[in-house]
Structure formats: C-alpha cells, structure tokens
Design an enzyme around this catalytic site. Structure first.
Site, PDB file in Angstrom:
ATOM      1  N   HIS A 156       0.828  -1.205   0.000  1.00 58.23           N
ATOM      2  CA  HIS A 156       0.000   0.000   0.000  1.00 58.23           C
ATOM      3  C   HIS A 156       0.863   1.255   0.000  1.00 58.23           C
ATOM      4  O   HIS A 156       0.512   2.271  -0.614  1.00 58.23           O
ATOM      5  CB  HIS A 156      -0.922  -0.014   1.221  1.00 58.23           C
ATOM      6  CG  HIS A 156      -2.078   0.932   1.139  1.00 58.23           C
ATOM      7  ND1 HIS A 156      -2.177   2.046   1.933  1.00 58.23           N
ATOM      8  CD2 HIS A 156      -3.196   0.924   0.370  1.00 58.23           C
ATOM      9  CE1 HIS A 156      -3.303   2.681   1.668  1.00 58.23           C
ATOM     10  NE2 HIS A 156      -3.934   2.028   0.716  1.00 58.23           N
ATOM     11  N   CYS A 157       2.008   1.182   0.661  1.00 57.61           N
ATOM     12  CA  CYS A 157       2.875   2.346   0.815  1.00 57.61           C
ATOM     13  C   CYS A 157       3.420   2.863  -0.510  1.00 57.61           C
ATOM     14  O   CYS A 157       3.716   4.060  -0.635  1.00 57.61           O
ATOM     15  CB  CYS A 157       4.041   2.016   1.736  1.00 57.61           C
ATOM     16  SG  CYS A 157       3.589   1.492   3.402  1.00 57.61           S
TER      17      CYS A 157
END
Length: 350
Positions: free
Chosen positions: A337-338
C-alpha cells in the site's frame, strides 16, 4: 469547498488508475534494485489485470528500461502509462495526491489535496517528493476540472483511512509526532475540514517494529465495506508486539459506526518474524491495496499468507485476492500500500 460539495472516496470505490514511481539506483532501493524491480513487475502485472497503472519515471532512459522489463514479463502494456517526474523515492502513498471528488465517485469535480511531505517528520530528504503533486498537475495529466489545493500541513496518505461516508481513522502517535504542539481537538477539526469528514476516530495503540512512519494507520487498521474494519492482530503472546496490538484490537472493538453500532471486525493473522541482518521488518498484512474488482495482498512467504488471503476474501466479498511478493519492500520499512496511490474514477485526462 464545503463538506457537502466534496467527498473523500473510500479506496474500494471505482478508480481510474493506480499511481506508482519506478525504483531506480537514485532511490533508496539501489542496494537491492533487482529484487525490488521484480516486486514492481509483479505489482504492475497484477494491477493491469484489472485497471490502468500510471508510472512516474525520472527520464526517458528509465522509461525505456521499465517498458522493456514490463513488456518482457507479459504485462498488458496497453494499460501502462508513463509520466516524467522528479522524485526522491517511491513511497507515493505519502507523497501523492489525496483526492476529493464532487458528488459520487467520478463526479463533476476533483480536488487534489497537496499536503506537505516532510520525509516522515524530517527523517529523510524529501524536497522533490514534496513537489510531486504540483508537477503532476502542471503536466495536464489530470482532468481539467481537477484543482490542486496546497495545504501547509505535514500529512501522509498512509496516515489516514476513510470509509467514504464521512469517517476518518488515524493514529495519535503519527499525527502528534508531526504536530506536537497541536491538540487532538484541533487536529480533528482541521482533518475534518480539509478531507470533507464528519468525524475523526483515533487509535492510541498499535505499532510495528521496522516501521519508520510513526504508526501509519495503513499498516495497522483499514476500513472495509458495510461498516467493517480489517486490522493486524498478533496472537503470539511471546511476541513483543502482542500487548500493544491487543490494546489496539480492544480500541477498535470499542469504536462505533456513525449509526452507533459496533463495526464488523476482521483480524488478520500474524506472520513469523522476518529479520534482515538482525533487524526486524514490518510484515503487515494490513498494507494491502484495493483495486476495481480485486484486493492485492502483500505476501511474505509465510504460512500465514494463505490465512490472510482468506480473511481479506471475507472482508471484500466478490473481489479477487491476489498475492504480491513483498519481502523486498519491507527491507525499506514499507509494503504494498505504501508504494501506491489510487486515483478516483474520472480523474485522469484523456
């Protein structure tokens, strides 16, 4: 811009593309660039099964190289688009635009919130990353109705989570670290105003060793459709995370929806410790990415990978769960997600 005029959509709402930045030898991936490129190729291949991907590259040479690498791995290049942009690193969840939409997703207006990106409170150089949203907007990449709004306030996209219906979830540890002189009440009011929210829910517990973001919410707890929260649990009583994550689980269980009812809860399993030269890495399953019709899940080569996929299948029924190998990413303290940022439906021009 009033709360009724604009809305912060949930990640599971329709998207136009996923925004990423290609890793290069000038980023902090240099030491293990080959492994990380393999993860990016797997990520782009997974995304393009469901929707387009927009890839930032620093120059034409990197674009040509990335094109060949992707195409040779049978990626659907018709769904890949490149844009030249300068960047320090590839954590676009935190340096990319936080987009509000007018009305329903794909509505008639967009606001690209451009918060200050300070390299997680000055830990790393981030001057080019801080200019990224402005640069992308200036290229004409976004629909003509998309306005950029600069906000002189340090905030990363990984620090906030919305249900798309007016509730924001975040952690006190992170926001207090960025703004130590500001009260929770003032922070809540500012976030609610800038992000078109009715209320802000705070978690006081939860952390992961190897995380240098000061407890970003997207490594700990995520909203899911129909008043649900998916969160990283730890059932190993001998693990140093156990007490803190259990306290976080208790906090989450005590939260209430806007209707006053408890959330449906989906605890994620706990991976065995992953060490790199004696340093523990932050292997969170909560750091997944939602696409049109799918959920991309970070996989760590752990027996818990399959159990985590089963939990996500329950939380996101009707979506395909796709595992993406992410061990190379957590070496630099982040995961799936980062390195991504979703762009709402209708935002991209052309």
């Amino acid at each position: 811009m009033t709360k009724t005029a604009m809305r912060f959509p949930a990640e599971w709402e329709p998207q136009s593309a996923i925004l990423i930045a290609w890793p290069t030898e000038d980023t902090d991936w240099a030491e293990r660039l080959g492994e990380v490129e393999d993860t990016y190729i797997a990520l782009v291949a997974a995304i393009t099964r469901f929707q387009p991907v927009l890839i930032c590259v620093p120059d034409e040479d990197v674009q040509s190289y990335a094109y060949v690498r992707l195409a040779s791995n049978r990626v659907d290049m018709d769904r890949v688009r490149f844009v030249e942009a300068a960047y320090d690193d590839t954590w676009l969840r935190d340096s990319g635009p936080i987009t509000l939409v007018g009305g329903d997703a794909g509505g008639d207006a967009f606001v690209l919130n451009d918060f200050r990106f300070t390299g997680w409170g000055g830990k790393f150089e981030a001057s080019r990353d801080d200019l990224l949203v402005g640069h992308l907007h200036a290229t004409g990449l976004f629909e003509g109705r998309a306005q950029r709004r600069q906000i002189d306030f340090a905030l990363e996209g990984g620090a906030i989570e919305t249900d798309g219906a007016g509730t924001l979830l975040t952690t006190w540890r992170c926001l207090h670290e960025r703004h130590p002189e500001t009260s929770r009440e003032v922070l809540s009011a500012r976030l609610a105003d800038w992000l078109a929210q009715d209320r802000v829910l705070w978690l006081d517990h939860g952390y992961l060793e190897g995380d240098d973001t000061d407890a970003h919410i997207d490594t700990l707890a995520r909203f899911a459709p129909d008043d649900a929260i998916v969160f990283q649990a730890c059932d190993d009583t001998n693990d140093p995370h156990h007490a803190e994550l259990q306290a976080m689980a208790d906090e989450i269980a005590a939260l209430r929806t806007s209707k006053g009812t408890p959330y449906r809860l989906f605890p994620l399993p706990w991976a065995q410790p992953i060490l790199d030269q004696g340093r523990r890495l932050a292997a969170s399953y909560a750091n997944y990415l939602i696409l049109n019709g799918a959920v991309l899940m970070p996989a760590y080569g752990d027996p818990a990978d399959e159990a985590a996929a089963a939990v996500l299948a329950q939380a996101y029924p009707g979506r395909e769960i796709v595992q993406v190998p992410c061990r190379p990413l957590i070496w630099q303290n982040g995961s799936l997600h980062c390195i991504t940022m979703q762009l709402p439906q209708g935002l991209l021009a052309g």
